[in-house]
Write a protein that holds these residues in place. Structure first.
Motif, mmCIF file in Angstrom:
data_model
loop_
_atom_site.group_PDB
_atom_site.id
_atom_site.type_symbol
_atom_site.label_atom_id
_atom_site.label_comp_id
_atom_site.label_asym_id
_atom_site.label_seq_id
_atom_site.Cartn_x
_atom_site.Cartn_y
_atom_site.Cartn_z
ATOM 1 N N VAL A 195 0.857 -1.181 0.000
ATOM 2 C CA VAL A 195 0.000 0.000 0.000
ATOM 3 C C VAL A 195 0.897 1.236 0.000
ATOM 4 O O VAL A 195 1.795 1.360 0.827
ATOM 5 N N SER A 196 0.649 2.117 -0.955
ATOM 6 C CA SER A 196 1.468 3.321 -1.082
ATOM 7 C C SER A 196 0.903 4.436 -0.205
ATOM 8 O O SER A 196 -0.263 4.808 -0.331
ATOM 9 N N VAL A 197 1.733 4.957 0.694
ATOM 10 C CA VAL A 197 1.363 6.087 1.557
ATOM 11 C C VAL A 197 2.566 7.027 1.602
ATOM 12 O O VAL A 197 3.610 6.661 2.132
ATOM 13 N N ASN A 198 2.440 8.214 1.029
ATOM 14 C CA ASN A 198 3.600 9.109 0.993
ATOM 15 C C ASN A 198 3.444 10.346 1.870
ATOM 16 O O ASN A 198 4.328 11.200 1.907
ATOM 17 N N SER A 199 2.310 10.454 2.559
ATOM 18 C CA SER A 199 2.088 11.596 3.435
ATOM 19 C C SER A 199 0.950 11.272 4.389
ATOM 20 O O SER A 199 0.120 10.403 4.103
ATOM 21 N N ARG A 218 -5.963 4.459 3.948
ATOM 22 C CA ARG A 218 -5.004 3.459 3.466
ATOM 23 C C ARG A 218 -4.371 2.720 4.636
ATOM 24 O O ARG A 218 -4.105 1.518 4.559
ATOM 25 N N LEU A 219 -4.124 3.441 5.726
ATOM 26 C CA LEU A 219 -3.582 2.791 6.921
ATOM 27 C C LEU A 219 -4.573 1.778 7.479
ATOM 28 O O LEU A 219 -4.188 0.702 7.944
ATOM 29 N N LYS A 220 -5.864 2.095 7.412
ATOM 30 C CA LYS A 220 -6.882 1.136 7.848
ATOM 31 C C LYS A 220 -6.896 -0.089 6.930
ATOM 32 O O LYS A 220 -7.124 -1.215 7.388
ATOM 33 N N LEU A 235 4.783 1.405 0.918
ATOM 34 C CA LEU A 235 5.698 2.098 0.023
ATOM 35 C C LEU A 235 5.548 3.594 0.259
ATOM 36 O O LEU A 235 4.471 4.159 0.049
ATOM 37 N N VAL A 236 6.604 4.228 0.726
ATOM 38 C CA VAL A 236 6.587 5.678 0.892
ATOM 39 C C VAL A 236 7.030 6.247 -0.455
ATOM 40 O O VAL A 236 8.214 6.478 -0.695
ATOM 41 N N ALA A 237 6.043 6.446 -1.337
ATOM 42 C CA ALA A 237 6.397 6.760 -2.717
ATOM 43 C C ALA A 237 5.313 7.584 -3.408
ATOM 44 O O ALA A 237 4.134 7.283 -3.262
#
Length: 363
Positions: A195-199, A218-220, A235-237
């Motif tokens: 799961v992509s989370v960039n902020s 997305r965190l959930k 993915l921090v992207a």
């Protein structure tokens, strides 16, 4: 008219603010002010709507040998992506369709409606060699249109039936819909989801990624996947200097608490037409930081907006890129993250699908 007369304006719910011609177009349109400007401006004009066109694909598995990509097989159910992420490196691919990498990319979507059928045929070929297929390498397999078209789920059903391993990359909580399939595949070591989370800034995300799930959602989704026993990573992207890089450590901390056990990151990439689109976005949404952001981007790309060198394009180069690398490694050690490509998926039980036969299944 020209840009000084009619400058691009932000469109609510869309990442791009314009529709520049793709790099393969031989005709360029230039609007000129003819004195009727007040009549041409229409603030009540409807916002661009999403149009989905059915496409009959001849093949659906693509292959690559790029040394900086962790998989060699990929599959994308859709061309174009309604999420509208302004930074998306896949935007220039819409030029191959004679469509703009701008608004066209997020409003004119092609759906490969025969995806499951063609996938089944490709997996049944005598010379096929099993290797995990990444779903979502170019465009998001769980973008909003998937809710209706269900092409990603159809592909997963084929892969599950054949015991074929796959990985998934998404930034949409719609992935939870397929937990029944994913959990069953996970028990056979056939799937891993990223799961992509960039902020963690919802206001920034609403401008950068207007139709993707909000960061907290997305965190959930990470938590739901982990609870169902599905191996999940974060993915921090992409990391955009002076814009969202400050959130790196916080994203990793929250993702680990939710159940992610591996992590990766990439920096902003601006190939082809994306350079113009991202600069336009900065001018609209972060004008006071635009010059500083692009200065740092160029520092990470040898003085240019983008450097396609396989050795550096994902992580950048120079002092700022090295600082990001060290920050990421420290945060990963602190939370006990593994690297994104550590999990080994099982392809030993692959059972090729039978080719369709007019005699049907006799035995």
């Amino acid at each position: 008219m020209n840009d000084s007369v009619f400058p691009p304006q932000a469109i609510k719910g869309r990442g791009a603010a314009s529709n520049p011609e793709g790099r393969f177009e031989s005709i360029r349109h230039h609007a000129e002010d003819d004195g009727w400007q007040s009549l041409l401006l229409d603030e009540t004009a409807p916002r661009p709507r999403t149009e989905v066109t059915e496409e009959r694909a001849r093949s659906v598995i693509t292959r690559n040998d790029s040394p900086d990509i962790a998989f060699d097989q990929a599959m994308n159910p859709y061309r174009g992506c309604e999420h509208g992420c302004v930074y998306c490196f896949a935007r220039p691919s819409h030029s191959y369709l004679n469509l703009s990498p701008g608004l066209d990319f997020e409003t004119k979507i092609r759906a490969k409606t025969n995806l499951a059928e063609v996938l089944r045929a490709e997996l049944a070929k005598p010379g096929y060699k099993v290797s995990p297929i990444n779903i979502g390498s170019n465009t998001d397999p769980y973008q909003p249109v998937e809710k209706k078209w269900r092409l990603t789920r159809a592909a997963l059903e084929v892969l599950a039936e054949c015991h074929h391993p796959c990985t998934i990359v998404t930034k949409n909580a719609l992935v939870e819909r397929d937990l029944d399939l994913l959990a069953a595949m996970a028990r056979e070591h056939l799937v891993q989801v990223f799961v992509s989370v960039n902020s963690l800034d919802n206001h920034l995300a609403a401008k950068l990624e207007p139709r993707a799930s909000a960061p907290h959602r997305r965190l959930k989704a990470i938590a739901a996947l982990a609870e169902a026993g599905v191996p999940v990573g974060v993915l921090v992207a992409p990391i955009i200097p002076a814009l969202n890089d400050k959130d790196m450590e916080a994203v990793l901390e929250r993702a680990h608490a939710a159940g992610a056990r591996c992590a990766g990151y990439t920096v902003l990439r601006l190939p082809w037409e994306l350079k113009q689109l991202f600069r336009e976005w900065l001018a609209l949404h972060a004008p006071q930081r635009a010059e500083h952001v692009m200065s740092l981007v160029q520092q990470m790309n040898g003085g240019r907006d983008y450097d396609s060198d396989f050795r550096t394009r994902m992580r950048g180069q120079g002092v700022f890129a090295e600082l990001l690398r060290k920050r990421f490694e420290v945060a990963c050690r602190k939370h006990g993250f593994g690297r994104a490509r550590e999990l080994r998926l099982d392809g030993t039980r692959f059972a090729p699908p039978r080719k369709p036969s007019p005699q049907g299944e006799l035995f």
